[in-house]
Enzyme design. Sequence first.
Site, short mmCIF file in Angstrom:
data_model
loop_
_atom_site.label_atom_id
_atom_site.label_comp_id
_atom_site.label_asym_id
_atom_site.label_seq_id
_atom_site.Cartn_x
_atom_site.Cartn_y
_atom_site.Cartn_z
N ARG A 18 -13.88 1.50 -3.67
CA ARG A 18 -13.44 1.66 -2.27
C ARG A 18 -13.13 3.12 -1.93
O ARG A 18 -11.99 3.50 -1.70
CB ARG A 18 -12.24 0.78 -1.95
CG ARG A 18 -12.48 -0.70 -2.18
CD ARG A 18 -11.30 -1.54 -1.74
NE ARG A 18 -11.56 -2.97 -1.95
CZ ARG A 18 -10.71 -3.94 -1.61
NH1 ARG A 18 -9.56 -3.63 -1.04
NH2 ARG A 18 -11.01 -5.19 -1.84
N ASP A 74 0.83 -1.21 0.00
CA ASP A 74 0.00 0.00 0.00
C ASP A 74 0.87 1.26 0.00
O ASP A 74 2.01 1.25 0.46
CB ASP A 74 -0.88 0.04 1.25
CG ASP A 74 -1.78 -1.17 1.38
OD1 ASP A 74 -2.32 -1.61 0.36
OD2 ASP A 74 -1.94 -1.67 2.52
#
Length: 374
Positions: free
Chosen positions: A239, A152
């Site tokens: 998301r 990430d």
Amino acid sequence: MKYLLPSAAAGLLLLAAQPTMAANTGGYATTDGGDVAGAVKKTARSMQDIIDIIEAAKLDSNGKKVKGGAYPLVITYNGNEDALIKAAEANICGQWSKDARGVEIKEFTKGITIIGTNGSSANFGIWLTKSSDIVIRNMRFGYMPGGAQDGDAIRIDNTPNVWIDHNEIFAKNFECAGTKDGDTTFESAIDIKKASTNVTISYNYIHGIKKVGLSGFSSSDTGRDLTYHHNIYDDVNARLPLQRGGQVHAYNNLYTGITSSGLNVRQKGIALIERNWFENAKNPVTSRYDGSNFGTWELRNNNVMSPADFAKYNITWDKDSKPYVNAEDWKSTGTFASVPYSYSPVSAQCVKDKLANYAGVNKNLAVLTAANCN
């Protein structure tokens, strides 16, 4: 279409030289990070410099480890990894299997602020674990390697009181053949999981991301308070966030080019969706991919006011294979509890017209107020 953000004229101004003020994050976070009295200020030219500075701050003058850290930190990052970012952009499908690169801030509770200088860039992530009072500002994260290793850009695990502000996070909203389970080429922009609450995500420019961000990693990981305000999401898949339980306050954001789904409110969570601008968006407000325990939302004064506006702003909807709820009637399905902090949202039209002048990096941390809307 890529949303073009103007740059500030003073492109190389060192933001860390600005006067410090008490935190006013416009959201649930109340932290100053490390920018407090007694903070030690350091400059980092590389990812490894940041790692070394943080590790040193865990030790006292005798070299013994201090629980939670020995002192708060303000780290000014002036490194430039544009060459790595350009190489990754030229080899999109080669990034997923590479080793993830990142700074892990683990078990540090004294407070850390990491702030990029204008013109800096990073091809590495920042991952928070069992820490608190962390601020990340004016950092430009591009094309993170290591999607197969959960690479990430920003990961927040078991870390309360975090402010992510005025950053740019980008990759390619594209699916490469052969990735595991048909997963995306790149991992998330900002994932918030486990016992992480009181987080503010503000004034970020997030584009070309397939999986933008989680609030909770499973159906049992619920119950956090998060604010998303004054962010631009452009050419993103889904998301925004994927919300599992808890409360999300999303105001003054610009959502453009959503290719799958936007705010996905699940596991009995509730979202206050206020004065945002939606355009060219598929399923912008929904509860799906779960099949049970739907969430609810309160819609306030967004540019879309009713289904009559869908065609005007190119808002579209589709079905899911599991039971789902879409905001196709554009009506509130729940009532949000009172917001516990002060905030001053501008109109949705002002978000559309002016937010690009303020969101992202190299804006000298400027904020959008009603006075700027004229």
